[in-house]
Design a protein around this motif. Structure first.
Motif, mmCIF file in Angstrom:
data_model
loop_
_atom_site.group_PDB
_atom_site.id
_atom_site.type_symbol
_atom_site.label_atom_id
_atom_site.label_comp_id
_atom_site.label_asym_id
_atom_site.label_seq_id
_atom_site.Cartn_x
_atom_site.Cartn_y
_atom_site.Cartn_z
ATOM 1 N N TYR A 31 0.854 -1.287 0.001
ATOM 2 C CA TYR A 31 0.026 0.001 0.035
ATOM 3 C C TYR A 31 0.894 1.075 -0.018
ATOM 4 O O TYR A 31 2.028 1.127 0.299
ATOM 5 N N VAL A 33 1.591 3.989 1.518
ATOM 6 C CA VAL A 33 2.441 4.386 2.592
ATOM 7 C C VAL A 33 3.745 3.642 2.785
ATOM 8 O O VAL A 33 4.743 3.951 3.050
ATOM 9 N N VAL A 36 6.220 4.082 0.303
ATOM 10 C CA VAL A 36 6.848 5.482 0.147
ATOM 11 C C VAL A 36 7.953 5.311 1.336
ATOM 12 O O VAL A 36 9.119 5.793 1.132
ATOM 13 N N THR A 47 13.396 12.805 -2.096
ATOM 14 C CA THR A 47 13.702 13.960 -0.924
ATOM 15 C C THR A 47 12.401 14.380 -0.507
ATOM 16 O O THR A 47 12.237 14.642 0.634
ATOM 17 N N SER A 48 11.620 14.351 -1.413
ATOM 18 C CA SER A 48 9.721 14.691 -1.049
ATOM 19 C C SER A 48 8.888 13.384 -1.281
ATOM 20 O O SER A 48 8.576 13.007 -2.389
ATOM 21 N N GLN A 49 8.776 12.701 -0.195
ATOM 22 C CA GLN A 49 7.863 11.680 -0.346
ATOM 23 C C GLN A 49 6.561 11.666 -0.975
ATOM 24 O O GLN A 49 5.884 10.876 -1.647
ATOM 25 N N GLY A 50 6.116 13.288 -0.838
ATOM 26 C CA GLY A 50 4.653 13.498 -1.282
ATOM 27 C C GLY A 50 4.772 13.306 -2.970
ATOM 28 O O GLY A 50 3.649 13.148 -3.552
ATOM 29 N N THR A 51 5.971 13.456 -3.580
ATOM 30 C CA THR A 51 6.155 13.297 -4.961
ATOM 31 C C THR A 51 5.834 12.032 -5.687
ATOM 32 O O THR A 51 5.652 11.857 -6.761
ATOM 33 N N TYR A 53 3.404 10.061 -4.811
ATOM 34 C CA TYR A 53 1.974 9.703 -5.112
ATOM 35 C C TYR A 53 1.472 10.164 -6.508
ATOM 36 O O TYR A 53 0.750 9.292 -7.226
ATOM 37 N N PRO A 54 1.656 11.264 -6.997
ATOM 38 C CA PRO A 54 1.491 11.644 -8.439
ATOM 39 C C PRO A 54 2.034 10.439 -9.256
ATOM 40 O O PRO A 54 1.614 10.094 -10.376
ATOM 41 N N LEU A 55 3.316 9.878 -9.101
ATOM 42 C CA LEU A 55 3.836 8.976 -9.851
ATOM 43 C C LEU A 55 3.096 7.582 -9.650
ATOM 44 O O LEU A 55 2.812 7.276 -11.069
ATOM 45 N N TYR A 81 -1.463 -1.340 -4.192
ATOM 46 C CA TYR A 81 -1.044 -1.279 -5.461
ATOM 47 C C TYR A 81 -0.451 -2.774 -5.988
ATOM 48 O O TYR A 81 0.339 -3.452 -5.142
#
Lengths: 117, 185
Positions: A31, A33, A36, A47-51, A53-55, A81
């Motif tokens: 899943y 999280v 990531v 460097t930015s974990q949030g990026t 999710y768009p990937l 996933y």
């Protein structure tokens, strides 16, 4: 700008990160999280974990991964996933090409004038 | 208090939402849901832990930029789709301009000009479709104009009137159908 946040690492990540995601999904669904966390455990990868999710969203739209909701032991259901056949084919192709590229780059970096290995 | 209700989290998600205004609504909602889930799963309890989770996610601007770039990967830029309402309005204006012209030249002309402006301003239709739409829409005023020039108006009988009516209804309708099909494809 730290080592992982420079322009070169960012360019490299752009091309390579998605294959790392596919590789992490090769054996079992994960899943978001969890994915990531595993990627960020290797500091150079993100460097930015949030990026990520768009990937993941793009990989899903391109049919390389699929998602399914599963119940979580605590809290709301989680989106898992899984690797699709197309995703596996893409990963296999990358795994075949990568050593050739890696060796070629190493070759130019260490001995640009020498004979190709 | 759950981390998701923390003011810092709310501010962070709001900032991402602001920076991703250009994304399709569905994609934006998906991203915000993913980020929300990430924060919830982190189990952050106090301010410092919440701050740490948000720092790990990265600047809202960075996350938003990544979402926007994944949306249009180089070489896969799709033309912006016509908003469905706008496409319908365009087609209705052009399709009805023929009969409207016969009923009232002022109303018909306004409908025709507005329809053509919408048509040529929409990136979704190819030039080919725009030409077809324009030709079928202006066929009626051209026919009326030519007819008037030739003085046919004085000798119009019931048959000619019927033909003119069929022409002014049929030709723009064909054009409108072509335009609708092009958008639905």
């Amino acid at each position: 700008m730290n080592e992982a946040g420079g322009r070169v690492p960012s360019q490299l990540r752009k091309g390579l990160l998605e294959y790392c995601v596919l590789a992490l999904l090769r054996d079992e669904p994960k899943y978001g999280v969890e994915l990531v966390a595993e990627l960020s455990a290797v500091s150079v990868m993100t460097t930015s974990q949030g990026t990520i999710y768009p990937l993941l969203s793009r990989l899903r739209r391109e049919g390389l991964v699929d998602t399914e909701l599963r119940d979580s032991p605590s809290g709301p259901p989680r989106r898992y996933y899984t690797l699709t056949a197309v995703g596996l084919a893409s990963l296999t192709e990358f795994a075949r090409a990568w050593p050739l590229f890696r060796d070629a780059v190493d070759h130019f970096l260490t001995d640009p004038q020498g004979d190709p290995a | 208090m759950n981390a998701i209700d923390h003011p810092l989290v709310t501010a962070y998600l709001d900032a991402v939402a602001r920076e991703t205004a250009e994304l399709p609504a569905e994609r934006r909602a998906e991203l915000l849901a993913d980020l929300r889930e990430h924060v919830e799963a982190s189990d952050a309890r106090d301010d410092d832990q919440v701050r740490e989770v948000l720092t790990g996610l990265g600047e809202p601007r960075t996350v938003a930029a990544s979402a926007l770039s994944e949306e249009t990967p180089a070489g896969h830029i799709h033309p912006a789709p016509v908003a469905p309402g706008r496409a319908k309005l365009t087609v209705i204006l052009l399709g009805c301009s023929g009969p409207l012209l016969l009923a009232s030249s002022v109303v018909g002309t306004i409908a025709l000009i507005a329809g053509l402006a919408l048509l040529w301003g929409a990136p979704r239709w190819e030039t080919r479709h725009k030409v077809i739409g324009t030709a079928t829409a202006v066929a009626v005023p051209v026919l009326v104009f030519v007819g008037a020039l030739l003085g046919a108006a004085s000798r119009i009988g019931p048959i000619e009137l019927l033909l003119l009516l069929a022409f002014s209804l049929g030709v723009p309708a064909v054009g409108a159908t072509v335009l609708l099909r092009a958008v639905r494809r």
